[in-house]
Design a protein around this motif. Sequence first.
Motif, PDB file in Angstrom:
ATOM      1  N   ASP A  45      -5.425   2.640  -5.584  1.00 19.80           N
ATOM      2  CA  ASP A  45      -4.178   3.484  -5.781  1.00 19.80           C
ATOM      3  C   ASP A  45      -4.335   4.521  -4.041  1.00 19.80           C
ATOM      4  OD1 ASP A  45      -5.692   5.254  -6.300  1.00 19.80           O
ATOM      5  OD2 ASP A  45      -4.300   6.266  -7.104  1.00 19.80           O
ATOM      6  N   ARG A  48      -4.225   2.236  -0.649  1.00 20.99           N
ATOM      7  CA  ARG A  48      -2.430   1.647  -1.328  1.00 20.99           C
ATOM      8  C   ARG A  48      -1.632   2.577  -0.216  1.00 20.99           C
ATOM      9  NH1 ARG A  48      -3.039  -1.863  -6.710  1.00 20.99           N
ATOM     10  NH2 ARG A  48      -4.292  -4.061  -5.445  1.00 20.99           N
ATOM     11  N   GLU A  49      -1.724   3.509  -0.725  1.00 21.46           N
ATOM     12  CA  GLU A  49      -0.423   4.989  -0.064  1.00 21.46           C
ATOM     13  C   GLU A  49      -0.367   4.963   1.177  1.00 21.46           C
ATOM     14  OE1 GLU A  49       2.522   7.065   1.002  1.00 21.46           O
ATOM     15  OE2 GLU A  49       2.280   5.728  -1.462  1.00 21.46           O
ATOM     16  N   SER A  52       0.928   2.315   3.802  1.00 26.78           N
ATOM     17  CA  SER A  52       2.412   2.519   3.707  1.00 26.78           C
ATOM     18  C   SER A  52       3.016   2.135   4.313  1.00 26.78           C
ATOM     19  CB  SER A  52       2.942   3.298   2.498  1.00 26.78           C
ATOM     20  OG  SER A  52       2.460   4.670   3.313  1.00 26.78           O
ATOM     21  N   GLU A  54       5.910   3.436   6.397  1.00 25.47           N
ATOM     22  CA  GLU A  54       6.354   4.568   5.535  1.00 25.47           C
ATOM     23  C   GLU A  54       4.548   5.277   7.220  1.00 25.47           C
ATOM     24  OE1 GLU A  54       8.174   2.981   2.435  1.00 25.47           O
ATOM     25  OE2 GLU A  54       6.009   3.980   2.897  1.00 25.47           O
ATOM     26  N   ARG A  55       4.344   5.463   5.924  1.00 26.56           N
ATOM     27  CA  ARG A  55       2.968   6.278   6.741  1.00 26.56           C
ATOM     28  C   ARG A  55       2.543   5.467   8.136  1.00 26.56           C
ATOM     29  NH1 ARG A  55      -0.234   9.933   3.998  1.00 26.56           N
ATOM     30  NH2 ARG A  55       0.905   9.951   2.019  1.00 26.56           N
ATOM     31  N   HIS A  82      -4.477  -4.559  -0.079  1.00 29.74           N
ATOM     32  CA  HIS A  82      -3.265  -5.018  -0.454  1.00 29.74           C
ATOM     33  C   HIS A  82      -3.406  -6.604  -0.796  1.00 29.74           C
ATOM     34  CE1 HIS A  82      -0.539  -1.390   0.613  1.00 29.74           C
ATOM     35  NE2 HIS A  82      -1.961  -0.954   1.369  1.00 29.74           N
ATOM     36  N   GLN A  90       2.066  -6.457   5.664  1.00 29.73           N
ATOM     37  CA  GLN A  90       1.542  -4.975   6.291  1.00 29.73           C
ATOM     38  C   GLN A  90       1.895  -5.167   7.695  1.00 29.73           C
ATOM     39  OE1 GLN A  90      -2.361  -3.192   6.308  1.00 29.73           O
ATOM     40  NE2 GLN A  90      -1.429  -1.527   5.030  1.00 29.73           N
TER      41      GLN A  90
END
Length: 243
Positions: A45, A48-49, A52, A54-55, A82, A90
């Motif tokens: 988790d 994956r963040e 992301s 946004e990052r 992912h 991505q």
Amino acid sequence: MTALGFLYPGHSAEDDYPRIEQLLGSDVRVDLVHTDIGEDAHRVDALREMGSPERLAAGVEQLRLTGADAVVWACTSGSFVHGWDGAQQQVRSLAMAAGMPASSTSFAFVHAVREMGASRVAVGATYPDDVAALFSGFLRTGGIEVTGVRSSGIITAAEVGTWEEAQLFALARAADHPDAELLLLPDTALHTAAHIPDLEKDLGKPVLTANQVTVWEGLRLADRRVNAPALGALFTREPIVQA
């Protein structure tokens, strides 16, 4: 001058990149932008963040200002977690945001294995077992046979960044398999740039490491080839012509 841009999560083995730039010994500039790592944990988790959109997008504008010709997400676990399709999405999102060719370290490994004309690899991972298994699955989706995986159970990139030469070589020796044509060391938090020729001599086969293949991938995207023996067999061979 070829300018390569890399989005690197946090601070662990980023000093591999100026070292690689020096070892390339040509008109190649390596520009590194650090992305926010969020929670430093080799946990699905959190990984994956970390990768992301946004990052990643947060670092793109800075790379555009450097005049980069291509960009690579310099993180293996933050892409392969992912899955194959998710990692492709991505990269597509990164390319659209950056306005330039883009890739990630996970795809760099697949492309580099193909470049070497190999099909069987062993993996020496710093990750926990479940994360290492996801990397093996990613490689298999890319048509690569994995002869064996050695995982180290390290939770944080910060800890991996403290590993010294003896730990690196111990992992490589433990992970190697007689049926493997190549050994892969997939963590960009692991310092490897100073040791690749010695690793290859020790194991008697080519070794692909995360930061090495990441820079090679940037050069591939920019349609550049550089002969650099100090960076191992990947940087000294003639290209394989794909059918």
